[in-house]
Design a protein around this motif. Structure first.
Motif, PDB file in Angstrom:
ATOM      1  N   GLY C  29       0.833  -1.131   0.036  1.00  0.00           N
ATOM      2  CA  GLY C  29       0.038   0.135  -0.096  1.00  0.00           C
ATOM      3  C   GLY C  29       0.837   1.240   0.181  1.00  0.00           C
ATOM      4  N   ILE C  30       1.849   1.408   0.818  1.00  0.00           N
ATOM      5  CA  ILE C  30       2.889   2.491   0.984  1.00  0.00           C
ATOM      6  C   ILE C  30       3.490   2.630  -0.620  1.00  0.00           C
ATOM      7  CG2 ILE C  30       4.691   3.362   2.186  1.00  0.00           C
ATOM      8  CD1 ILE C  30       3.962   1.910   4.524  1.00  0.00           C
ATOM      9  N   GLY C  31       4.057   1.533  -0.845  1.00  0.00           N
ATOM     10  CA  GLY C  31       4.469   1.520  -2.139  1.00  0.00           C
ATOM     11  C   GLY C  31       3.794   2.382  -3.325  1.00  0.00           C
ATOM     12  N   ALA C  32       2.294   1.790  -3.269  1.00  0.00           N
ATOM     13  CA  ALA C  32       1.347   2.572  -4.243  1.00  0.00           C
ATOM     14  C   ALA C  32       1.290   3.789  -4.051  1.00  0.00           C
ATOM     15  CB  ALA C  32      -0.055   1.675  -4.174  1.00  0.00           C
ATOM     16  N   PHE C  35       4.290   5.600  -5.448  1.00  0.00           N
ATOM     17  CA  PHE C  35       4.164   5.498  -6.810  1.00  0.00           C
ATOM     18  C   PHE C  35       3.431   6.505  -7.342  1.00  0.00           C
ATOM     19  CE2 PHE C  35       4.867   3.586 -10.838  1.00  0.00           C
ATOM     20  CZ  PHE C  35       3.467   3.413 -11.673  1.00  0.00           C
ATOM     21  N   SER C  36       2.657   6.840  -6.751  1.00  0.00           N
ATOM     22  CA  SER C  36       1.480   7.914  -7.192  1.00  0.00           C
ATOM     23  C   SER C  36       2.077   9.250  -7.517  1.00  0.00           C
ATOM     24  CB  SER C  36       0.492   7.908  -6.364  1.00  0.00           C
ATOM     25  OG  SER C  36       0.753   8.723  -5.271  1.00  0.00           O
ATOM     26  N   LYS C  37       3.403   9.411  -6.876  1.00  0.00           N
ATOM     27  CA  LYS C  37       3.950  10.722  -7.114  1.00  0.00           C
ATOM     28  C   LYS C  37       4.394  10.636  -8.387  1.00  0.00           C
ATOM     29  CE  LYS C  37       7.068  13.902  -5.413  1.00  0.00           C
ATOM     30  NZ  LYS C  37       6.692  15.073  -6.089  1.00  0.00           N
ATOM     31  N   PHE C  38       5.228   9.467  -8.910  1.00  0.00           N
ATOM     32  CA  PHE C  38       5.392   9.370 -10.393  1.00  0.00           C
ATOM     33  C   PHE C  38       4.415   9.479 -11.097  1.00  0.00           C
ATOM     34  CE2 PHE C  38       7.665   7.931 -13.748  1.00  0.00           C
ATOM     35  CZ  PHE C  38       7.200   6.855 -14.494  1.00  0.00           C
ATOM     36  N   THR C  54      -4.978   7.555  -6.707  1.00  0.00           N
ATOM     37  CA  THR C  54      -4.168   6.363  -6.465  1.00  0.00           C
ATOM     38  C   THR C  54      -4.179   6.202  -5.085  1.00  0.00           C
ATOM     39  OG1 THR C  54      -2.706   7.351  -8.103  1.00  0.00           O
ATOM     40  CG2 THR C  54      -2.151   5.421  -6.752  1.00  0.00           C
ATOM     41  N   GLY C  55      -4.023   7.333  -4.115  1.00  0.00           N
ATOM     42  CA  GLY C  55      -4.148   7.055  -2.723  1.00  0.00           C
ATOM     43  C   GLY C  55      -5.419   6.148  -2.173  1.00  0.00           C
ATOM     44  N   LEU C  56      -6.437   6.920  -2.774  1.00  0.00           N
ATOM     45  CA  LEU C  56      -7.982   6.354  -2.279  1.00  0.00           C
ATOM     46  C   LEU C  56      -8.172   4.821  -2.824  1.00  0.00           C
ATOM     47  CD1 LEU C  56     -10.275   9.175  -2.899  1.00  0.00           C
ATOM     48  CD2 LEU C  56      -9.412   8.255  -0.801  1.00  0.00           C
ATOM     49  N   THR C  57      -7.566   4.570  -4.044  1.00  0.00           N
ATOM     50  CA  THR C  57      -7.557   3.225  -4.515  1.00  0.00           C
ATOM     51  C   THR C  57      -6.761   2.368  -3.504  1.00  0.00           C
ATOM     52  OG1 THR C  57      -8.141   4.260  -6.597  1.00  0.00           O
ATOM     53  CG2 THR C  57      -7.082   1.834  -6.532  1.00  0.00           C
ATOM     54  N   ALA C  58      -5.504   2.873  -3.132  1.00  0.00           N
ATOM     55  CA  ALA C  58      -4.625   1.842  -2.594  1.00  0.00           C
ATOM     56  C   ALA C  58      -5.219   1.445  -1.150  1.00  0.00           C
ATOM     57  CB  ALA C  58      -3.473   2.699  -2.364  1.00  0.00           C
ATOM     58  N   VAL C  59      -5.823   2.546  -0.479  1.00  0.00           N
ATOM     59  CA  VAL C  59      -6.238   2.228   0.725  1.00  0.00           C
ATOM     60  C   VAL C  59      -7.594   1.442   0.797  1.00  0.00           C
ATOM     61  CG1 VAL C  59      -7.682   3.279   2.681  1.00  0.00           C
ATOM     62  CG2 VAL C  59      -5.803   4.657   1.555  1.00  0.00           C
ATOM     63  N   SER C  60      -8.275   1.556  -0.529  1.00  0.00           N
ATOM     64  CA  SER C  60      -9.480   0.529  -0.483  1.00  0.00           C
ATOM     65  C   SER C  60      -9.136  -0.863  -0.864  1.00  0.00           C
ATOM     66  CB  SER C  60     -10.318   0.727  -1.842  1.00  0.00           C
ATOM     67  OG  SER C  60     -11.116   0.114  -2.018  1.00  0.00           O
ATOM     68  N   LEU C  61      -7.997  -1.105  -1.665  1.00  0.00           N
ATOM     69  CA  LEU C  61      -7.494  -2.344  -2.055  1.00  0.00           C
ATOM     70  C   LEU C  61      -6.878  -2.996  -0.914  1.00  0.00           C
ATOM     71  CD1 LEU C  61      -6.417  -2.001  -5.668  1.00  0.00           C
ATOM     72  CD2 LEU C  61      -8.120  -3.358  -4.928  1.00  0.00           C
ATOM     73  N   LEU C  62      -6.179  -2.076  -0.145  1.00  0.00           N
ATOM     74  CA  LEU C  62      -5.511  -2.807   0.866  1.00  0.00           C
ATOM     75  C   LEU C  62      -6.531  -3.512   1.909  1.00  0.00           C
ATOM     76  CD1 LEU C  62      -3.039  -2.986   2.803  1.00  0.00           C
ATOM     77  CD2 LEU C  62      -3.590  -0.963   3.879  1.00  0.00           C
ATOM     78  N   GLY C  63      -7.594  -2.631   2.194  1.00  0.00           N
ATOM     79  CA  GLY C  63      -8.614  -3.066   2.996  1.00  0.00           C
ATOM     80  C   GLY C  63      -9.275  -4.259   2.699  1.00  0.00           C
ATOM     81  N   VAL C  64      -9.546  -4.199   1.342  1.00  0.00           N
ATOM     82  CA  VAL C  64     -10.139  -5.482   0.764  1.00  0.00           C
ATOM     83  C   VAL C  64      -9.426  -6.639   0.564  1.00  0.00           C
ATOM     84  CG1 VAL C  64     -11.219  -6.161  -1.455  1.00  0.00           C
ATOM     85  CG2 VAL C  64     -11.961  -4.090  -0.462  1.00  0.00           C
ATOM     86  N   MET C  65      -8.000  -6.390   0.502  1.00  0.00           N
ATOM     87  CA  MET C  65      -7.273  -7.689   0.440  1.00  0.00           C
ATOM     88  C   MET C  65      -6.955  -8.119   1.710  1.00  0.00           C
ATOM     89  SD  MET C  65      -4.638  -7.225  -2.618  1.00  0.00           S
ATOM     90  CE  MET C  65      -3.839  -5.655  -2.413  1.00  0.00           C
TER      91      MET C  65
END
Lengths: 349, 442, 275
Positions: C29-32, C35-38, C54-65
């Motif tokens: 998640g942190i990596g994602a 990466f969003s900065k790039f 990207t941040g919101l998607t990362a948090v969402s996917l983290l939780g779902v995973m």
């Protein structure tokens, strides 16, 4: 007796592993009553239905028929477990907790307050001999330690009824001794203990009453003394100072005879012939060193019961009841936990 | 051999065990190396840097509608990615100097389908579509889609207006700018000014004045007011020209001939149903100044003074003109004309003697294709000097200085003209102050 | 009852937090987010937009995973490892056990997604605006993002969505093996996020005149059964529109109701289970 601590009436459990396979009967028509403040031993071969019974009492399994209750409340009802403690056969715990945390968790399930929980946890760990490992993670426990842990968690709520599934498995002799003491202590305190075991010696040592389960049915139940007393399987006589002719006469009348040095060992099939032998020996001038009516050990009883039930079921010609020859080591019970039966019934106490 | 008791001798069995272990490890490593050999070889075979440019793989991008379901609801990131694809696409095309932008629109359509409320792809995408492949139609359709989905975002109609302006389609641009001004918030403050300018260029001086006055009445910022004031001056001057000319025709009907001076014009009294010229003007300008009767009176009271510190005068043909406007216009025209005068002098080595010489020179330049679009528009299709602001005889009266450039006729200089004081619609702060002062006086 | 539920929850939390997959996912998640900065840099101007998405998607996917990887094994592991024996033999009701496991997992996910969210917000506010000047190589601060109420609401509702998915995961976990549960939960999650296609399809069918009573009825039922996860996606409001929708309370109520129903189904199944 006044209200039984544990009661089962025509309890029936049927296993149906899949729709395609035939259902298997786990327990058929069990009628059982355990009195308060009694130590009750529950015996049976592997797969006889001991664990099934216990699980049905404790609420892990729903029975298919009949009725069971603990301390007046129906088994399976959460309230029936408030004053009950259960230790499974191979207890498993959350690996990453230490014993204190584990007991703290179980205590919470009873609604105990934090200081109570911690105090009781400490006491119990002392009691079961795990005080030295209180900070170690359960992950690192040996089998024996887990067994003790299982007992500890069963007692967290100071229950009136304790239901233990094979509490002595995995313990070394010292451990087994300690647990037996524990059971007796609990009995002193007024608790009721119901436990199943393969280790007949232990059952013999602590139980007031016992029941035997064979292939999902109860085949006998009663006080240990009742179960065994009627079965005097023989008499053992040790004589000294026996003249050779006396010896010859006696060996004819006796079931078996042998001489070891100055002593002569005789065995008789029952008390009557034993008495006759004794009379003859005394009259013949021998000194009586020992006269012991050997009762059937629980082990022999157990094996006999099984064979009878088997014979009933199968008509197997091989199941003649065999007389026990005194002095010989008894046949090891098949399917036991690997704990050999003791050579001499007296040593088991 | 003396037995050395210091190091315990290792049994031969243990030694060979260790050696065997080491040997085994060595063989495993060797096997790994051998097995790995084909890997870099095959990788190099498929190195994309070696392959000739692939055809655009945007062909395989599904429609936005379909993609919406493939993203499992994470449309935002998908839209970002397609947007970035677009950026990279443009970059690649530019760096390869490829002008085939056939999939650019598809990329923007997909991006906006995935995230319809993100405004950037609409306006930036439209700008890129109009600039690179010069596809105005697609750009505008993208912008309409954006406007449909985002009724609150000024950037989209603003981009549409910019697009139209850049192509010279002022009327369409005006439509969009008016939409922005009327219904949206947060738009750049110059939009009002642009609208007024466009309306002025379209010769709708009434509207232009209303717009400029309206903006001045709404804005307090000094810089903005400065810009608006100069627009206001022009528009109201033009409007005054038109109104005074109309009033002169009215005068002519009553007096038989047009008035010779503004003063005369203003003295026409009321007659029957028609009002006096002065009153009529005040009425009209009140409307033009959005109901500020006081300001209108001030403006009319200033007559014949014009907004540039000069004055209105009547030409022989009866039309009324503002000398200030004339001067300003001449100033602007001369900038371009003098630029060409300079070029003439550089090319021919002497200043142009008259109008025709200069026009001929510019025609030569036009035929050589050296004129830029703005200059072409200035000179017109027939390459003639634009009409002189002061009238048809104006160019003949212009003097060419020694530097070969037309000189501005004598008069006040431009600074003064643009800074001359003139009643201007007050902004909100000023109005509040006046209201307070009034109530205090009461 | 609450005491027992809480006891199970706390214990579940303690146990789940030690699951190493959690840390791996958090790192991803942190990596994602990093990466969003790039991604932001190559997006020409709207870098904050990309970073937030990207941040919101990362948090969402983290939780779902976490929900799928940890949640689907949650109850199965207990049964498989037989730790349930000592628990269900206490005066804990089966339903209390299920709810306790659920809450414990929610707590774990809350901590993980909370950490990632805070990291993301800090990043968004402070670091997102940092760029380096090509000429001198020095870092300078352009402007970070503004943390608005809709953005926070979006993060909260991501968690709400995860609550629903976790309930589904727990339900499957009480009935089948982790792999099957994971597959089923993922399918339901995907279907839930795209559930608006069902009413659109119904409308399309009606338009084409192909809708029968029975067909529409079943499709409608399907629509009600599938969790409507798209209503808990406030990304659009947070990023593009900048204002909250008015029916937030209803959406919350929906999530709670749906989760409760699912957990009660799990309880029903679990009650009949034999150990």
């Amino acid at each position: 007796m006044d209200k039984p601590a544990i009661k089962a009436e025509k309890l029936r459990v049927i296993y149906r592993p899949s729709i395609f396979k035939r259902p298997r009967v786990g327990l058929e028509g069990l009628d059982l009553e355990v009195c308060p403040n009694e130590v009750f031993g529950y015996l049976g071969a592997n797969g006889a239905g001991k664990t099934t019974t216990i699980k049905a009492l404790v609420g892990l399994i729903d029975a298919n028929g009949g009725y069971a209750e603990i301390l007046g409340r129906p088994a399976g009802d959460a309230r029936s477990r408030e004053k009950m403690g259960y230790a499974p056969e191979n207890p498993y715990f959350y690996e990453y907790l230490n014993p204190i945390e584990t007991l703290d968790f179980y205590g919470r399930l009873f609604g105990m307050s934090r200081p109570d929980r911690l105090k009781r946890a400490g006491e119990l760990l002392e009691r079961v001999g795990l005080a030295g490992a209180r900070d170690r993670r359960v992950r690192q426990f040996s089998k024996g330690m887990r067994q003790r842990m299982g007992l500890a968690q069963a007692m967290i709520n100071d229950p009136e009824v304790l239901i233990l599934d094979e509490p002595m498995t995995g313990l070394d002799p010292v451990g087994r001794y300690e647990i037996r003491q524990l059971i007796l202590d609990l009995k002193e305190k007024g608790k009721t203990i119901f436990f199943s075991s393969h280790i007949l010696a232990d059952v013999e040592a602590v139980c007031d009453r016992a029941a035997v389960l064979h292939e999902a049915r109860l085949v006998s139940c009663g006080a240990l003394s009742e179960l065994l007393s009627s079965r005097t399987v023989g008499v053992e006589i040790i004589l000294g100072n026996v003249a050779p002719e006396l010896e010859k006469r006696l060996s004819v009348a006796a079931a078996s005879a042998r001489r070891e040095g100055a002593l002569v060992f005789l065995s008789a099939v029952d008390e009557e012939s034993g008495g006759k032998l004794l009379g003859e020996a005394v009259n013949g001038g021998a000194t009586v060193k020992r006269y012991v009516p050997t009762r059937e050990s629980l082990e022999e009883y157990f094996i006999r019961i099984r064979r009878e039930a088997d014979a009933e079921g199968n008509g197997d010609p091989d199941t003649r009841p065999e007389a026990r020859v005194p002095g010989e080591a008894p046949v090891k019970p098949s399917g036991g936990d690997g704990e050999p039966g003791t050579a001499n019934p007296e040593d088991s106490k | 051999m003396p037995a050395t008791a210091s190091a315990p001798a290792q049994s031969p069995a243990a030694l060979s065990c260790r050696r065997r272990r080491g040997l085994g490890t060595f063989f495993i490593l060797a096997a790994m190396a051998a097995a790995f050999l084909p890997v870099p070889f095959v990788c190099n075979m498929h190195d994309p840097r070696r392959v000739a440019g692939k055809p655009d793989d945007i062909l395989y991008l599904p429609r936005g509608e379909t993609l919406k379901y493939m993203t499992v609801g994470y449309n935002g990131v998908a839209a970002d990615i397609t947007w970035i694809r677009g950026v990279l696409y443009v970059g690649r095309k530019l760096s390869h100097r490829d002008t085939n932008y056939e999939w650019l629109e598809k990329l923007y359509q997909v991006t906006t389908d995935l995230d319809p409320h993100w405004t950037r792809p609409y306006h930036t995408g439209a700008i890129l579509l109009s600039a690179l492949p010069q596809d105005d139609q697609r750009a505008l359709s993208l912008l309409s889609k954006g406007l449909r989905n985002n009724g609150w975002s000024y950037e989209i109609p603003y981009a549409a207006a910019q697009l139209h302006l850049s192509r010279g389609r002022n009327r369409e641009a005006l439509k969009y700018l008016r939409l922005v001004r009327a219904t949206m918030e947060g738009y750049p403050v110059v939009v009002g000014n642009i609208i007024a300018q466009l309306e002025k260029e379209g010769q709708d001086y009434e509207r232009a004045t209303r717009t400029a006055a309206g903006e001045l009445q709404r804005k307090d910022d000094r810089v903005v007011r400065a810009i608006l004031t100069s627009t206001y001056r022009e528009t109201i001057a033009r409007l005054l020209e038109v109104e005074l000319t109309a009033a002169n025709r009215h005068y002519a009907r009553f007096r038989g001939r047009p008035a010779g001076s503004v003063h005369d014009l203003l003295s026409l009294p009321a007659r029957g149903k028609s009002r006096a010229v002065r009153d009529g003007l005040i009425q009209n300008f009140t409307w033009a100044l959005n109901g500020d009767r006081q300001l209108a009176s001030e403006v009319i009271a200033r007559l014949p003074g014009d907004p540039f510190g000069m004055e209105f005068y009547v030409r022989p043909d009866g039309t009324v003109h503002s000398r200030g406007i004339e001067r300003v216009e001449l100033f602007r025209i001369l900038k371009t004309v003098n630029h060409f005068m300079k070029q003439f002098r550089k090319a021919r080595g002497r200043p142009a003697r008259n109008q025709q010489e200069l026009e001929e020179f510019v025609r030569v330049l036009t035929r050589a294709g050296k004129l830029r679009e703005g200059a072409r528009k200035f000179w017109g299709p027939e390459v003639r000097l634009p009409p002189h602001p002061c009238g048809p005889k104006g160019w003949s009266l212009m003097r060419v200085g020694r530097d070969g450039l037309f000189a501005m006729p004598p008069g006040p200089d431009m600074e003064k003209i643009f800074r001359s004081s003139y009643p201007v619609p007050p902004g909100p702060r000023e109005r509040k102050r006046r209201a307070r002062a009034l109530s205090r006086d009461k | 009852m609450i005491g027992r539920v809480w006891a199970v929850a706390l214990n579940t939390f303690r146990e789940a937090v030690r699951d190493r997959i959690l840390y791996l996912l958090l790192v991803v998640g942190i990596g994602a987010v990093a990466f969003s900065k790039f991604l932001g840099e190559i997006s020409v101007g709207d870098h904050l937009h990309v970073i937030v998405n990207t941040g919101l998607t990362a948090v969402s996917l983290l939780g779902v995973m976490i929900s799928v990887f940890v949640g689907t094994g949650l109850i199965y592991k207990e049964i498989d490892k037989r730790t349930v024996y000592t628990i269900l033999s206490k005066p804990v009701r089966r339903g209390e056990f299920i709810f306790g496991k659920y809450l414990g997992l929610l707590l774990t996910i809350a901590v993980c997604t909370g950490l990632l969210s805070i990291g993301f917000l800090v990043y968004y506010r402070a670091v997102a605006g940092v760029a380096d000047d090509r000429a001198t190589g020095l870092l300078y601060w352009m402007h970070g993002g503004r943390i608005t109420v809709p953005l926070l609401a979006a993060l909260v509702f991501i968690f709400v969505e995860i609550c629903v998915v976790t309930a589904v995961a727990v339900m499957f976990s009480s009935a089948s093996t982790p792999i099957l549960s994971a597959v089923l939960t993922s399918i339901i999650f995907t279907a839930g996020r795209m559930s608006t296609w069902i009413p659109e399809y119904i409308r399309e069918l009606a338009r084409r005149g192909e809708s029968g009573e029975v067909k529409s009825f079943f499709l409608q039922i399907l629509y009600y059964i599938t969790p409507n996860l798209s209503i808990m996606d406030l990304r659009d409001e947070a990023v593009n529109i900048g204002a909250l929708p008015g029916d937030l309370a209803w959406r919350l109520l929906y999530a709670v109701s749906y989760s409760v129903v699912v957990l009660l189904v799990a309880t029903l199944v679990f009650r009949r289970r034999r150990f």
